[in-house]
Design a protein around this motif. Structure first.
Motif, PDB file in Angstrom:
ATOM      1  N   SER A  88       5.146  12.477 -17.032  1.00 24.39           N
ATOM      2  CA  SER A  88       4.354  11.244 -17.088  1.00 24.39           C
ATOM      3  C   SER A  88       4.694  10.432 -18.329  1.00 24.39           C
ATOM      4  N   PHE A  89       4.427   9.153 -18.219  1.00 23.50           N
ATOM      5  CA  PHE A  89       4.653   8.222 -19.333  1.00 23.50           C
ATOM      6  C   PHE A  89       3.595   7.141 -19.193  1.00 23.50           C
ATOM      7  N   ASN A  90       2.362   7.476 -19.559  1.00 25.56           N
ATOM      8  CA  ASN A  90       1.225   6.573 -19.356  1.00 25.56           C
ATOM      9  C   ASN A  90       1.111   5.548 -20.481  1.00 25.56           C
ATOM     10  N   LEU A  91       0.765   4.352 -20.088  1.00 24.12           N
ATOM     11  CA  LEU A  91       0.614   3.234 -21.024  1.00 24.12           C
ATOM     12  C   LEU A  91      -0.856   3.084 -21.405  1.00 24.12           C
ATOM     13  N   ARG A  92      -1.113   2.829 -22.690  1.00 18.24           N
ATOM     14  CA  ARG A  92      -2.503   2.707 -23.133  1.00 18.24           C
ATOM     15  C   ARG A  92      -2.662   1.532 -24.085  1.00 18.24           C
ATOM     16  N   LYS A  93      -3.899   1.034 -24.105  1.00 22.97           N
ATOM     17  CA  LYS A  93      -4.265   0.029 -25.098  1.00 22.97           C
ATOM     18  C   LYS A  93      -5.728   0.230 -25.418  1.00 22.97           C
ATOM     19  N   PRO A  94      -6.106   0.306 -26.704  1.00 25.51           N
ATOM     20  CA  PRO A  94      -7.487   0.621 -27.079  1.00 25.51           C
ATOM     21  C   PRO A  94      -8.481  -0.465 -26.686  1.00 25.51           C
ATOM     22  N   SER A  95      -8.053  -1.727 -26.760  1.00 23.90           N
ATOM     23  CA  SER A  95      -8.978  -2.822 -26.502  1.00 23.90           C
ATOM     24  C   SER A  95      -8.211  -3.954 -25.808  1.00 23.90           C
ATOM     25  N   VAL A  96      -8.563  -4.197 -24.565  1.00 23.57           N
ATOM     26  CA  VAL A  96      -7.823  -5.156 -23.749  1.00 23.57           C
ATOM     27  C   VAL A  96      -8.277  -6.584 -24.026  1.00 23.57           C
ATOM     28  N   HIS A  97      -7.341  -7.484 -24.051  1.00 19.99           N
ATOM     29  CA  HIS A  97      -7.605  -8.908 -24.230  1.00 19.99           C
ATOM     30  C   HIS A  97      -7.375  -9.623 -22.904  1.00 19.99           C
ATOM     31  N   TRP A  98      -8.036 -10.768 -22.721  1.00 19.61           N
ATOM     32  CA  TRP A  98      -7.880 -11.481 -21.448  1.00 19.61           C
ATOM     33  C   TRP A  98      -6.417 -11.824 -21.178  1.00 19.61           C
ATOM     34  N   SER A  99      -5.632 -12.035 -22.235  1.00 24.70           N
ATOM     35  CA  SER A  99      -4.229 -12.401 -22.055  1.00 24.70           C
ATOM     36  C   SER A  99      -3.367 -11.243 -21.570  1.00 24.70           C
ATOM     37  N   ASP A 100      -3.936 -10.036 -21.514  1.00 26.10           N
ATOM     38  CA  ASP A 100      -3.184  -8.884 -21.014  1.00 26.10           C
ATOM     39  C   ASP A 100      -3.122  -8.842 -19.498  1.00 26.10           C
TER      40      ASP A 100
END
Lengths: 113, 114
Positions: free
Chosen positions: B73-85
């Motif tokens: 696996s190679f999962n993508l993460r982001k702690p806090s999403v922004h509307w521009s994501d």
């Protein structure tokens, strides 16, 4: 710096007409070149790739063909378009050698009517 | 045969919430793994890449991904999403040596709600 140009941006063609999409890369030499098609909900499908002038590898049998007449030019063609050829076509390039990512053009939206 | 699976076709998250996009791969040799992002009607932009070394890689726009060989696996993460994501995200696997195929998953469409 390297740039990749792809044109046209959008194209509407009737069924049975020919197709020619062009992609050129600037700022590098002897790149590996790729054509992908993106159909709705189906991700990116690799159609062709080329490691040098005149060297084309096809990933899937289809109504399309590719050519590389010059080092940094990659052309996607069809003699007679089908409705199923509609989609978003992306050209990409990658440096020769190890550990290189692919860089993409802005794509061509093809609608066959 | 090489393949990439992104199990989630569409994900909706609230702005400020954390995000994880899943990616599983099948590759016979040492994989070179990527995450790309695509805004509507645009080409693909590289977020991050992994070949070897630290299994947690940092990318642009605050994204990170973790390589887990045991889970392929190679999962993508982001702690806090922004509307521009809000965009389409693609996982890809490629050969270590260029000149070979570059395979993509089917993508995950991300919607961010305020």
């Amino acid at each position: 710096s390297q740039t990749i140009h792809q044109w046209p941006a959008t194209l509407v063609q009737p069924v049975g007409s020919p197709l020619s999409l062009e992609c050129t890369v600037e700022g590098t030499s002897n790149p590996n070149l790729y054509w992908y098609r993106q159909a709705a909900g189906r991700g990116l499908q690799l159609l062709f790739y080329s490691v040098g002038i005149g060297q084309i590898s096809s990933e899937v049998p289809q109504n399309l063909s590719a050519s590389r007449p010059q080092d940094r030019q990659f052309i996607l063609s069809s003699k007679k378009l089908l409705l199923s050829d509609s989609g978003f076509y992306l050209c990409a390039w990658r440096r020769q050698g190890r550990l290189t990512e692919a860089f993409f053009g802005q794509g061509t939206r093809l609608t066959v009517v | 045969a090489q393949s990439v699976t992104q199990p989630d076709i569409h994900i909706t998250v609230s702005e400020g919430a954390s995000l994880e996009l899943r990616c599983n791969y099948s590759y016979g040799a040492t994989p070179y793994l990527f995450w790309y992002v695509q805004s509507p009607g645009q080409g693909l932009q590289l977020l991050l890449k992994y070949f070897s070394g630290d299994t947690l890689v940092q990318g642009i726009k605050g994204f990170e991904a973790e390589f887990k060989r045991s889970q392929s696996s190679f999962n993508l993460r982001k702690p806090s999403v922004h509307w521009s994501d809000a965009a389409e995200y693609f996982c890809a696997v490629g050969a270590v040596f260029s000149g070979n195929q570059f395979y993509f998953g089917t993508g995950t469409s991300l919607t961010v709600i305020p």
